[in-house]
Design an enzyme around this catalytic site. Structure first.
Site, PDB file in Angstrom:
ATOM      1  N   GLU A 111       0.860  -1.178   0.000  1.00  0.00           N
ATOM      2  CA  GLU A 111       0.000   0.000   0.000  1.00  0.00           C
ATOM      3  C   GLU A 111       0.889   1.219   0.000  1.00  0.00           C
ATOM      4  O   GLU A 111       2.066   1.132   0.344  1.00  0.00           O
ATOM      5  CB  GLU A 111      -0.837   0.055   1.292  1.00  0.00           C
ATOM      6  CG  GLU A 111      -1.847  -1.037   1.433  1.00  0.00           C
ATOM      7  CD  GLU A 111      -2.233  -1.207   2.905  1.00  0.00           C
ATOM      8  OE1 GLU A 111      -2.635  -0.223   3.535  1.00  0.00           O
ATOM      9  OE2 GLU A 111      -2.080  -2.332   3.398  1.00  0.00           O
ATOM     10  N   LYS A 113       2.210   4.729   1.589  1.00  0.00           N
ATOM     11  CA  LYS A 113       2.304   5.278   2.934  1.00  0.00           C
ATOM     12  C   LYS A 113       1.863   6.734   2.854  1.00  0.00           C
ATOM     13  O   LYS A 113       2.586   7.588   2.334  1.00  0.00           O
ATOM     14  CB  LYS A 113       3.743   5.156   3.441  1.00  0.00           C
ATOM     15  CG  LYS A 113       3.902   5.512   4.900  1.00  0.00           C
ATOM     16  CD  LYS A 113       5.276   5.051   5.396  1.00  0.00           C
ATOM     17  CE  LYS A 113       5.404   5.165   6.901  1.00  0.00           C
ATOM     18  NZ  LYS A 113       5.465   6.524   7.378  1.00  0.00           N
ATOM     19  N   ASP A 115       1.013  10.419   3.911  1.00  0.00           N
ATOM     20  CA  ASP A 115       1.706  11.296   4.830  1.00  0.00           C
ATOM     21  C   ASP A 115       0.730  12.281   5.466  1.00  0.00           C
ATOM     22  O   ASP A 115       0.397  13.310   4.898  1.00  0.00           O
ATOM     23  CB  ASP A 115       2.810  12.038   4.063  1.00  0.00           C
ATOM     24  CG  ASP A 115       3.905  12.514   4.987  1.00  0.00           C
ATOM     25  OD1 ASP A 115       3.884  12.141   6.171  1.00  0.00           O
ATOM     26  OD2 ASP A 115       4.775  13.261   4.516  1.00  0.00           O
ATOM     27  N   LYS A 309      10.838   3.590   2.505  1.00  0.00           N
ATOM     28  CA  LYS A 309      10.775   5.049   2.369  1.00  0.00           C
ATOM     29  C   LYS A 309      11.304   5.507   1.018  1.00  0.00           C
ATOM     30  O   LYS A 309      12.382   5.090   0.607  1.00  0.00           O
ATOM     31  CB  LYS A 309      11.623   5.702   3.473  1.00  0.00           C
ATOM     32  CG  LYS A 309      11.029   5.550   4.865  1.00  0.00           C
ATOM     33  CD  LYS A 309       9.905   6.538   5.062  1.00  0.00           C
ATOM     34  CE  LYS A 309       9.508   6.661   6.499  1.00  0.00           C
ATOM     35  NZ  LYS A 309       9.754   7.776   7.237  1.00  0.00           N
ATOM     36  N   CYS A 403      13.290  49.567   0.200  1.00  0.00           N
ATOM     37  CA  CYS A 403      12.379  48.903  -0.729  1.00  0.00           C
ATOM     38  C   CYS A 403      12.959  48.879  -2.144  1.00  0.00           C
ATOM     39  O   CYS A 403      13.356  49.910  -2.659  1.00  0.00           O
ATOM     40  CB  CYS A 403      11.037  49.627  -0.725  1.00  0.00           C
ATOM     41  SG  CYS A 403       9.877  48.963  -1.915  1.00  0.00           S
TER      42      CYS A 403
HETATM   43  P1  AMP Z   1       6.260   5.983  11.264  1.00  0.00           P
HETATM   44  O1  AMP Z   1       5.439   7.093  11.882  1.00  0.00           O
HETATM   45  O2  AMP Z   1       7.307   6.469  10.311  1.00  0.00           O
HETATM   46  O3  AMP Z   1       6.725   4.967  12.258  1.00  0.00           O
HETATM   47  O4  AMP Z   1       5.265   5.202  10.303  1.00  0.00           O
HETATM   48  C1  AMP Z   1       4.145   4.559  10.816  1.00  0.00           C
HETATM   49  C2  AMP Z   1       2.931   5.303  10.433  1.00  0.00           C
HETATM   50  O5  AMP Z   1       2.716   5.273   9.024  1.00  0.00           O
HETATM   51  C3  AMP Z   1       1.699   4.671  10.967  1.00  0.00           C
HETATM   52  O6  AMP Z   1       1.462   5.056  12.293  1.00  0.00           O
HETATM   53  C4  AMP Z   1       0.638   5.215  10.058  1.00  0.00           C
HETATM   54  O7  AMP Z   1       0.126   6.398  10.615  1.00  0.00           O
HETATM   55  C5  AMP Z   1       1.357   5.603   8.788  1.00  0.00           C
HETATM   56  N1  AMP Z   1       0.844   4.967   7.585  1.00  0.00           N
HETATM   57  C6  AMP Z   1       0.583   5.630   6.439  1.00  0.00           C
HETATM   58  N2  AMP Z   1       0.105   4.808   5.489  1.00  0.00           N
HETATM   59  C7  AMP Z   1       0.034   3.579   6.029  1.00  0.00           C
HETATM   60  C8  AMP Z   1      -0.399   2.292   5.546  1.00  0.00           C
HETATM   61  N3  AMP Z   1      -0.839   2.136   4.294  1.00  0.00           N
HETATM   62  N4  AMP Z   1      -0.343   1.261   6.398  1.00  0.00           N
HETATM   63  C9  AMP Z   1       0.130   1.396   7.662  1.00  0.00           C
HETATM   64  N5  AMP Z   1       0.543   2.579   8.182  1.00  0.00           N
HETATM   65  C10 AMP Z   1       0.511   3.666   7.385  1.00  0.00           C
HETATM   66 ZN    ZN Z   2       8.183  50.348  -1.545  1.00  0.00          ZN
END
Ligand code: AMP
Ligand code: ZN
Length: 666
Positions: A111, A113, A115, A309, A403
């Site tokens: 999946e 990730k 942000d 990552k 300015c």
């Molecule tokens: P980290 O904060 O870097 O440890 O990454 C973990 C976090 O990635 C999790 O707590 C989720 O909030 C986030 N995350 C985003 N997308 C996903 C996904 N598809 N599956 C699991 N976690 C995800």
């Molecule tokens: Zn000015």
């Protein structure tokens, strides 16, 4: 059909439209039709509080205020993920898994990730009962009220869902939604937000859920926890969640090997820039839930999942020149002009340096090699200098003192990061900037005129402020570069047509610092015409709901400037709208004139916002805190004890919602 059936039918219908629009992105009715149905439901619910339902789609508009978010323990811990950065990392992980599981086949679900800010939602009997932030993984903040305003979070599930479970996901802002929010802030003279992720996570902790409702937040889901769920794989989790009405991105793939996983990673590493939201990697999960259980957890993270990552989107390039932009409010923004470089799929030539402090902090100098990064910002930013490449003759950057457009000495006010050119009446860029704002689409929307035309007219000495637009003649305009008879005529007609633009937009067009579209509406409504607004003192302005010190001061300053008064007089004489129209005034009375209300707590028959609107439409004012000037406190359920004590000690009468409505209809 009786009333209760009608209410239930409307709720179901609206929930379904929300689902089609926000989850499937496939609306089947117009926004207008939707709004009409929502209004109808709001009215019925107001008349029949006995049919209250916390899962009603009317909850989406928000209006509940949370002063302190309760800390709640997660029933199932929210873990972090281990990170990997290469094919080798992934292969090592696969070996570790095989060692624990033995010689069996392992499948993976890939999946993206997302942000944003993680969230855990608890559903019982198909209804959302709680939403909690990740916090430290063991406990987080209860942000249910705010989460309920997010349209893609189902309040009522569909299909064949388990009686109780937690579902986890990420609250995000789409890039488009984020850019739009920033555009609005810039128009109001406010600093833009830095990136979608921090803005999304900050949004969850706003006290006023009505403000959360206005932000284009979305919730993308990816995992389910609970017992006896009858689900055997992660891929099934995604499919099931989707079928119960959750927004689960369809970008997900079942892979048989780490080689296939790498294909997914490589594809999205380059293609993620076309996604509507930000991602920072891929999450790979062992597909079988049974295998997941065998693998278990380390102290920090599941052994069955791994985040891959993406390389941060950075590039290094040479800084050729620092230039300084002057905004319409006089704010100076330093801009880095770069040797063009390819970054995240686009060529970057400029980057923001924000302000003098930022330049000093990074110690960036012309000639330096710098690292640029592109997040959700509108333009990329410089994050660091590569000191190993600094030329021997490099000199520290000296911030400009005058300015660049009008040579006036710059000022910097206490507590402000930005330098300003104080020459607002003589600085050419500020003048054209103000006129450009005045004619813009959300302001006077003058057809046949663009930013370049404004500059041209100004250079030719035909206009020196926006009032001058209204005395332009076709004969004056025709000789201009690239103007033809027809376009000159369109321009003059466009100007004339703008005289019909309603008062609140004229007020926005004036370009008062901090008075954006929403504030302009508030002020227009509270004062009804410009004369009343001009006569208002700073204290009176602050008493208007949602108007703070900063805005009030800016408004008073604007109207104390003789040049501005002169321009407004001229605009009045040309026939612009400086008061609300008959129609706008129609639904309004003076019944509550001179009375100041404070609204507190949760109400039964009307929402907080409706209550405020009723007060304002009937001539009253809504203040945010109780003072000796307060006429009444309208108290709903669960009004805070400190407010009650304050009202009582100041002798301010506290009335109920019913008493208020009786007063209004008396
Ligand atoms: P980290 O904060 O870097 O440890 O990454 C973990 C976090 O990635 C999790 O707590 C989720 O909030 C986030 N995350 C985003 N997308 C996903 C996904 N598809 N599956 C699991 N976690 C995800
Ligand atoms: Zn000015």
């Amino acid at each position: 059909m009786d009333i209760q059936q009608k209410i239930i039918a409307l709720r179901e219908e609206l929930n379904e439209h929300n689902y089609k629009y926000y989850v499937l992105d496939q609306p089947s009715i117009s926004d207008y039709e939707f709004d009409m149905k929502l209004k109808e439901l709001q009215q019925l619910e107001a008349q029949h509080p006995e049919f209250y339902d916390p899962a009603s789609p009317t909850i989406r508009v928000g209006g509940m205020v949370t002063k302190n978010f309760d800390t709640v323990a997660h029933e199932h811990r929210m873990y972090s993920l281990d990170n990997s950065y290469s094919k080798e990392d992934l292969e090592d992980w696969e070996k570790r898994i095989q060692r624990i599981l033995g010689d069996v086949e392992v499948e993976f679900t890939c999946e993206l990730k997302y942000d944003g800010a993680s969230i855990s939602l608890t559903y019982e009997e198909g209804k959302l009962v709680r939403a909690v932030t990740r916090g430290d993984g063991f406990q987080g903040d209860d942000v249910t009220t705010n989460i309920k305003t997010i349209r893609s979070v189902p309040l009522q599930l569909k299909g064949d869902y388990p009686p109780k479970f937690d579902i986890r996901g990420e609250i995000i802002l789409t890039l488009e939604g984020f850019a739009k929010m920033n555009q609005e802030r810039l128009e109001a003279g406010e600093d833009p937000y830095m990136n979608p992720r921090n803005t999304a996570s900050g949004s969850l902790k706003l006290q006023d859920s009505a403000l959360v409702a206005q932000r284009p937040l979305e919730c993308l889901l990816y995992s389910i926890t609970g017992s006896n769920l009858g689900i055997s794989s992660q891929f099934e989790v995604l499919e099931k969640a989707r079928s119960w009405g959750f927004k689960v991105p369809t970008v997900a793939k079942l892979c048989k090997s780490t080689a296939e996983v790498m294909q997914f990673v490589e594809h999205w590493d380059t293609n993620r820039h076309h996604l509507p939201y930000e991602t920072d990697g891929v999450v790979v999960k062992v597909n079988s839930i049974q295998q997941q259980e065998e693998l278990g957890y380390t102290a920090k993270s599941p052994r069955w999942a791994m985040a891959y990552k993406f390389q941060a989107e950075q590039a290094s390039t040479v800084l050729n020149e620092i230039t300084y932009q002057v905004g319409r409010t006089g704010a100076i923004t330093p801009v880095a002009n770069l040797q063009p470089v390819l970054l995240a799929g686009t060529t970057v030539k400029r980057a923001s340096l924000h302000n003098a402090d930022q330049i000093a902090k990074l110690d960036v100098r012309v000639g330096d090699t710098v690292f640029v990064e592109k997040g959700g910002e509108i333009i990329p930013k410089i994050i660091a200098v590569d000191f190993t490449k600094r030329p021997a003759d490099s000199k520290p950057t000296e911030y400009i003192t005058h300015c660049p457009e009008c040579a006036t000495e710059l000022i910097r006010k206490e507590g402000e990061a930005q330098h300003f050119c104080p020459n607002d009446t003589g600085c050419p860029t500020q003048i054209t900037g103000r006129i450009q704002h005045f004619i813009s689409r959300k302001a006077m929307d003058i057809e046949g005129m663009g930013s370049e035309t404004v500059e041209l007219l100004f250079k030719q000495g035909l206009i020196a402020n926006y009032a001058d637009l209204y005395t332009l003649t076709k004969e004056q305009v025709v000789p201009l570069e690239r103007m033809a008879d027809k376009s000159a005529e369109n321009l003059v007609n466009g100007v004339a047509a703008s005289k019909a633009i309603p008062f609140e937009r004229v007020l926005f067009a004036l370009g008062i610092r901090y008075v954006g579209e929403t504030v302009a509406k508030k002020l227009a409504k509270a004062y009804k015409n410009i004369d009343a607004l001009m006569a208002a003192s700073q204290e009176e302005l602050v008493a208007v709901d949602e108007i703070g010190e900063r805005i009030a001061e800016s408004v008073v300053n604007f109207f104390s400037e003789p040049t501005n008064l002169e321009i407004i007089d001229r605009l009045k004489s040309y026939g612009l709208q400086f008061s609300l129209s008959e129609e706008q005034l129609e639904n309004q009375t003076d019944k509550l004139k001179g009375q100041i209300f404070v609204v507190s707590g949760v109400f039964e028959t009307v929402s907080r916002d409706e209550l405020k609107k009723l007060i304002e439409d009937n001539g009253g004012k809504v203040a945010s805190s109780i003072s000796s000037k307060t006429s009444f406190v309208v108290a709903g359920d669960s009004m805070g004890p400190s407010k009650r004590i304050k009202a009582e000690s100041l002798g301010v009468p506290i009335i109920s919602e019913q008493e208020f409505l009786q007063k209004l209809h008396a």
